[in-house]
Design a protein around this motif. Sequence first.
Motif, PDB file in Angstrom:
ATOM      1  N   LEU A 329     -34.982 -24.021 -35.258  1.00 35.55           N
ATOM      2  CA  LEU A 329     -34.396 -24.899 -36.500  1.00 35.55           C
ATOM      3  C   LEU A 329     -34.415 -24.251 -37.746  1.00 35.55           C
ATOM      4  N   GLU A 337     -39.628 -36.715 -36.899  1.00 38.19           N
ATOM      5  CA  GLU A 337     -39.045 -35.710 -35.937  1.00 38.19           C
ATOM      6  C   GLU A 337     -40.032 -35.211 -35.038  1.00 38.19           C
ATOM      7  N   ILE A 386     -32.076 -34.109 -33.933  1.00 37.93           N
ATOM      8  CA  ILE A 386     -32.771 -32.663 -33.115  1.00 37.93           C
ATOM      9  C   ILE A 386     -31.894 -32.519 -32.120  1.00 37.93           C
ATOM     10  N   ARG A 389     -29.038 -30.488 -33.313  1.00 40.99           N
ATOM     11  CA  ARG A 389     -28.968 -29.066 -33.780  1.00 40.99           C
ATOM     12  C   ARG A 389     -29.686 -28.171 -32.897  1.00 40.99           C
ATOM     13  N   LEU A 390     -30.277 -28.552 -31.426  1.00 43.24           N
ATOM     14  CA  LEU A 390     -30.485 -27.663 -30.512  1.00 43.24           C
ATOM     15  C   LEU A 390     -29.506 -27.420 -29.735  1.00 43.24           C
TER      16      LEU A 390
END
Length: 589
Positions: A329, A337, A386, A389-390
């Motif tokens: 990231l 997170e 998360i 974004r992954l």
Amino acid sequence: MLTNLVPRRQQRTASWIGPASLGIGTRALSIGDDFATSFAAVDYPAEVMPGWLDPLTSYAGRLDLALHVEPVPSNEAADRLRRQRARLESSRRRGFDRAALDDPDLEAAAADARELAYRVSSGAGKLFRVGIYLTVHAASEAELAIEAARVRAIADSMLLKLVPLTYRAVAGWCATLPLGIDTVLMRRTFDTEALATCFPFASTDLPLPREADSAVLLGTNATGGGAMLWDRWALPNFNSVTLASSGAGKSYVTKLEMLRSLYRGVRVLVVDPEDEYDRVAAAVGGTRIALGLEGVRINPFDLPRQSIGAGDALRRRAMFAQTIVAVLLGSTLTADERAALDAAVLAAYNAKGITEDPATQHLPVPTLADVVNELRDAEPSASRSIAERLTPHTQGSFAGLFNGPTTVETDGHLTVFALRHLPDELRAVGILLTLDVIWREISGPQERRKRLVVVDEAWQLMSLPDGARFLCRMAKSARKYWAGLVVVSQDAADFLGTDFGLAVVANSATQILLRQSSQAIDHVANAFRLSAGERAFALSAARGQGLVLSGSTRAAFASVASATEHDLVTTDPAEIAALSRSANIEELA
């Protein structure tokens, strides 16, 4: 003239065998256009250190030094020592009878003879007849006289007495030719320890290695001519840091050490971001793993091989997952997170049937896609953030590296992880993944052996806090597993400008500084406390030249390679193109 009667072809053949003419004088010779005079060593210092002949072997002018060694048979050595001890004891007793004072030289000689006799009788040492001869060359008689005076002055400063070979100039010259024939026969008896100190191919600037089977040739002394042997495995830790500007030869020096370590049976693992180690791997039968190509994957959730308990293994994988995700990231994870990711990782393992029970360790492990699915199903908003974004790393353009189980094996004496095919956005995470694979191997339960881990272009990993932290932990722990970490970087200022970079340097027993840029020299000089002379050398060093710092020892060196080694390790585009053309011509032929 007799030479005019010889056919030209025979004249050329004769020039290969010997000089065109030889003029013989009382002490000097004229050998073609060259002039030479020879000396023999007749008196030696009482105590010497290893490499004590280095001032002569590294002499700046043309000087031929020959060391003739002939072993003395054991029975003859014992008989000679017995007679010598009898003579010395007789001299001592005669002095006592005359009420004379003790002779220090006689007492020292008697003690040395006694100690040597016991070593020879027990097999701990042997005797040798040794002759040391020198031939000085110059372009004229006047220059020869000056050069001869300089050599004798150097010998006098070493407490080594040289005598000219008057009326034996030809014999002295022949004794220093590479013929192995002692034509002078002016010898002195040495024992094994004294002879070992005369070994002429070791520089005194670096500590001599403890074990010959683990030392490698670093290069030649840049300020002299002696060879420099380096043994990283004899130092307090086995790590090294190599810093240089672009084109200074850092990869060249690293690959030479890697090749010579392979000769010694050291297992080598390389992180290669620029495909500079392909030819070496192909030449020695190594394994090349090209991350970024279709079907080549490393699963960051693979459990380590060592049997340290499933619970501990799971916790370590969960913690590493936080590091790998932070690098993916490109930012540091918040506390929320990290908590969400930790829960998702453990849930993904549980979904595969892997728990704290060691019996479940053999089951297939989850992938990044499984962890992302767990994050999507979780309630906290941090988990969903998360997961989004992954997504590019599980379903998008970057998914090739993570969309399945591991497909690589790291067996063999040399394994090169080539990262050139990875996009720039994944280069740092590729280095981190390969380091994790390497760490799991060297810390595993398999048979312990010396292993060398080479991380080239380490600045790419050091630019990320989590990646730098992982490399720092590896530098601190590698020694426990008989492994040496070789960190190579061209961005010295950035490398030394972080706490983790300085920690890696502090945990490296050896630092190699090749040519530095003017922009980085202040950081390098301050970090390594370079003197004014060392700073100037680091700025002006030629390619392959540099400083090696090992503890309190510092030396300047120049790397040397055979023709075969050079063809394998060079990165010069013109030379590589010429080698490719030669290979294509040979294939067509």
